[in-house]
Design a protein around this motif. Sequence first.
Motif, PDB file in Angstrom:
ATOM      1  N   ALA A  12      38.236  54.974  37.444  1.00 25.87           N
ATOM      2  CA  ALA A  12      38.105  54.576  38.847  1.00 25.87           C
ATOM      3  C   ALA A  12      37.578  53.156  39.059  1.00 25.87           C
ATOM      4  O   ALA A  12      38.165  52.378  39.829  1.00 25.87           O
ATOM      5  CB  ALA A  12      37.240  55.591  39.595  1.00 25.87           C
ATOM      6  N   ALA A  67      39.814  50.064  40.671  1.00 25.92           N
ATOM      7  CA  ALA A  67      39.246  49.448  41.871  1.00 25.92           C
ATOM      8  C   ALA A  67      39.095  47.943  41.687  1.00 25.92           C
ATOM      9  O   ALA A  67      39.419  47.148  42.579  1.00 25.92           O
ATOM     10  CB  ALA A  67      37.898  50.079  42.202  1.00 25.92           C
ATOM     11  N   VAL A  96      38.523  54.300  46.367  1.00 26.21           N
ATOM     12  CA  VAL A  96      39.188  55.130  45.372  1.00 26.21           C
ATOM     13  C   VAL A  96      38.790  56.582  45.626  1.00 26.21           C
ATOM     14  O   VAL A  96      37.626  56.951  45.426  1.00 26.21           O
ATOM     15  CB  VAL A  96      38.802  54.718  43.933  1.00 26.21           C
ATOM     16  CG1 VAL A  96      39.513  55.608  42.918  1.00 26.21           C
ATOM     17  CG2 VAL A  96      39.136  53.255  43.692  1.00 26.21           C
ATOM     18  N   HIS A 120      43.333  51.869  50.097  1.00 30.39           N
ATOM     19  CA  HIS A 120      43.074  53.233  49.638  1.00 30.39           C
ATOM     20  C   HIS A 120      43.855  53.475  48.347  1.00 30.39           C
ATOM     21  O   HIS A 120      45.078  53.325  48.328  1.00 30.39           O
ATOM     22  CB  HIS A 120      43.539  54.256  50.666  1.00 30.39           C
ATOM     23  CG  HIS A 120      42.801  54.235  51.971  1.00 30.39           C
ATOM     24  ND1 HIS A 120      42.639  53.098  52.731  1.00 30.39           N
ATOM     25  CD2 HIS A 120      42.197  55.241  52.661  1.00 30.39           C
ATOM     26  CE1 HIS A 120      41.965  53.399  53.837  1.00 30.39           C
ATOM     27  NE2 HIS A 120      41.689  54.690  53.808  1.00 30.39           N
ATOM     28  N   TYR A 121      43.146  53.840  47.283  1.00 35.00           N
ATOM     29  CA  TYR A 121      43.779  54.261  46.031  1.00 35.00           C
ATOM     30  C   TYR A 121      43.572  55.774  45.918  1.00 35.00           C
ATOM     31  O   TYR A 121      42.431  56.239  45.768  1.00 35.00           O
ATOM     32  CB  TYR A 121      43.146  53.531  44.842  1.00 35.00           C
ATOM     33  CG  TYR A 121      43.716  53.905  43.492  1.00 35.00           C
ATOM     34  CD1 TYR A 121      44.702  53.143  42.892  1.00 35.00           C
ATOM     35  CD2 TYR A 121      43.259  55.035  42.801  1.00 35.00           C
ATOM     36  CE1 TYR A 121      45.225  53.487  41.641  1.00 35.00           C
ATOM     37  CE2 TYR A 121      43.766  55.379  41.560  1.00 35.00           C
ATOM     38  CZ  TYR A 121      44.748  54.606  40.984  1.00 35.00           C
ATOM     39  OH  TYR A 121      45.261  54.947  39.750  1.00 35.00           O
ATOM     40  N   CYS A 122      44.664  56.540  46.013  1.00 33.24           N
ATOM     41  CA  CYS A 122      44.554  58.002  46.095  1.00 33.24           C
ATOM     42  C   CYS A 122      45.513  58.690  45.130  1.00 33.24           C
ATOM     43  O   CYS A 122      46.181  59.675  45.498  1.00 33.24           O
ATOM     44  CB  CYS A 122      44.825  58.479  47.521  1.00 33.24           C
ATOM     45  SG  CYS A 122      43.804  57.701  48.779  1.00 33.24           S
ATOM     46  N   ILE A 157      45.109  60.765  38.081  1.00 36.23           N
ATOM     47  CA  ILE A 157      44.620  59.547  37.412  1.00 36.23           C
ATOM     48  C   ILE A 157      44.668  59.671  35.883  1.00 36.23           C
ATOM     49  O   ILE A 157      45.176  58.768  35.201  1.00 36.23           O
ATOM     50  CB  ILE A 157      43.193  59.195  37.897  1.00 36.23           C
ATOM     51  CG1 ILE A 157      43.228  58.748  39.363  1.00 36.23           C
ATOM     52  CG2 ILE A 157      42.582  58.103  37.027  1.00 36.23           C
ATOM     53  CD1 ILE A 157      41.852  58.536  39.973  1.00 36.23           C
ATOM     54  N   VAL A 178      48.616  52.469  46.125  1.00 37.53           N
ATOM     55  CA  VAL A 178      47.686  51.953  47.130  1.00 37.53           C
ATOM     56  C   VAL A 178      48.371  51.815  48.483  1.00 37.53           C
ATOM     57  O   VAL A 178      49.548  51.451  48.569  1.00 37.53           O
ATOM     58  CB  VAL A 178      47.121  50.580  46.691  1.00 37.53           C
ATOM     59  CG1 VAL A 178      46.258  49.965  47.763  1.00 37.53           C
ATOM     60  CG2 VAL A 178      46.316  50.728  45.404  1.00 37.53           C
ATOM     61  N   ILE A 207      33.863  54.654  45.542  1.00 40.53           N
ATOM     62  CA  ILE A 207      34.479  55.663  44.680  1.00 40.53           C
ATOM     63  C   ILE A 207      34.025  57.036  45.162  1.00 40.53           C
ATOM     64  O   ILE A 207      32.829  57.355  45.112  1.00 40.53           O
ATOM     65  CB  ILE A 207      34.099  55.445  43.202  1.00 40.53           C
ATOM     66  CG1 ILE A 207      34.641  54.092  42.726  1.00 40.53           C
ATOM     67  CG2 ILE A 207      34.642  56.581  42.334  1.00 40.53           C
ATOM     68  CD1 ILE A 207      34.157  53.673  41.353  1.00 40.53           C
ATOM     69  N   SER A 218      42.768  59.341  53.830  1.00 38.63           N
ATOM     70  CA  SER A 218      43.408  59.469  52.513  1.00 38.63           C
ATOM     71  C   SER A 218      44.663  60.335  52.585  1.00 38.63           C
ATOM     72  O   SER A 218      44.754  61.250  53.393  1.00 38.63           O
ATOM     73  CB  SER A 218      42.442  60.101  51.503  1.00 38.63           C
ATOM     74  OG  SER A 218      41.443  59.200  51.111  1.00 38.63           O
TER      75      SER A 218
END
Length: 379
Positions: free
Chosen positions: A140, A144, A264, A294-296, A300, A286, A235, A277
Amino acid sequence: MKIGIPKEMKSKEYRVGMIPSGVRLLVESGHDVYIQKNAGEKSGFPNSEYKQAGAVILEDSKEIFENCEMIVKVKEPLPEEYDLLKSGQILFTFLHLAPNKKLTEILLEKKVTAIGYETVEDNGRLPLLSPMSQIAGRVAPMVASYFLSMHNKGMGTLIGGSTGILPSKVLVIGSGTVAKNATKIASGMGADVIVMGRNPHSMKSIEESMSANVSTLYSNAYNMEKVLPLVDIVICAVYVTGEKTPQLITKKMLSYCKKGAVLVDVAIDQGGCIETSRPTTHDDPVFEVDGVLHYCVANIPGDYPLTATQALSNATIPYIKKMADMGWKNACLKDEAIYSGVNVAGGFVTDEAVANAHKMDYHMLKDILYHCTEFGDTL
């Protein structure tokens, strides 16, 4: 028992449900293992290694589902896999059913016994979720930092700062496994890290084990609104076993964030803890809302399969073997961890958090198991 490992279908999901050492253990115990062709290739395990371990290679996922009593996956079935599920089949994978009513309905309709890695609980630990939480937490801060760059529409600051330049401030929401690992990496990259949680014992542990650039703050809306204007990265690392994640950052709160800040949401699998989100993929990770990135990405660890597959498989194989040896019902009666992991069985929701999330009837698993034992019914 016939155990099948299909190739994952989720976008950029390179993990596989079992590694050759697990196959060998099951085959030596008298079970049959079937794996889809090239399912383990991206995790560093070619077909030849599975064959050597005793697996049978099948061409497509349809053959896997048709032939096997237990399906071992990494991620939840996608719509294109729904029709492949069979009544009475055991599905062992990450499910995350609380935010996914459609999949819950399909599992009920098909009368699948669905056991979620994320709800297997052993003396307060989550042994199958934990290795993936470690990886997601460590990734994360890195993603980011990457999206904080100007060419990614971030604010253009370096997470660790530079000589004479202050480092970035990172807010980590939560104090569990994801949070601890995210804090370790972010602080190691030189950021000033604030860990916001509600468990005083976990926060004390973080303070005592981390470097001086880590501090803690009690989590509530008032403190959130005070901290958001100060940080460059957030995060979200909140997880409540089986439940839909509480939304701790509202759309209104985005107005407090810096333009170009990166959020994140590691909790997106369970619905996310940011109101704005929505799940994204590694192909398009993103999106921007009100100038805030927003990173969702919902998988991951799937982008680091050589590490993640081995970590996950090493954790799951003892449970797979126990269910294969004893049958899933007997395994549940003997092992509370497996019992706790059953989300759906025989057309009933057996996880209270999932039932509450979808306003469905909840049935205690022990009552269903007792009914089957008493009357000779099968699930």
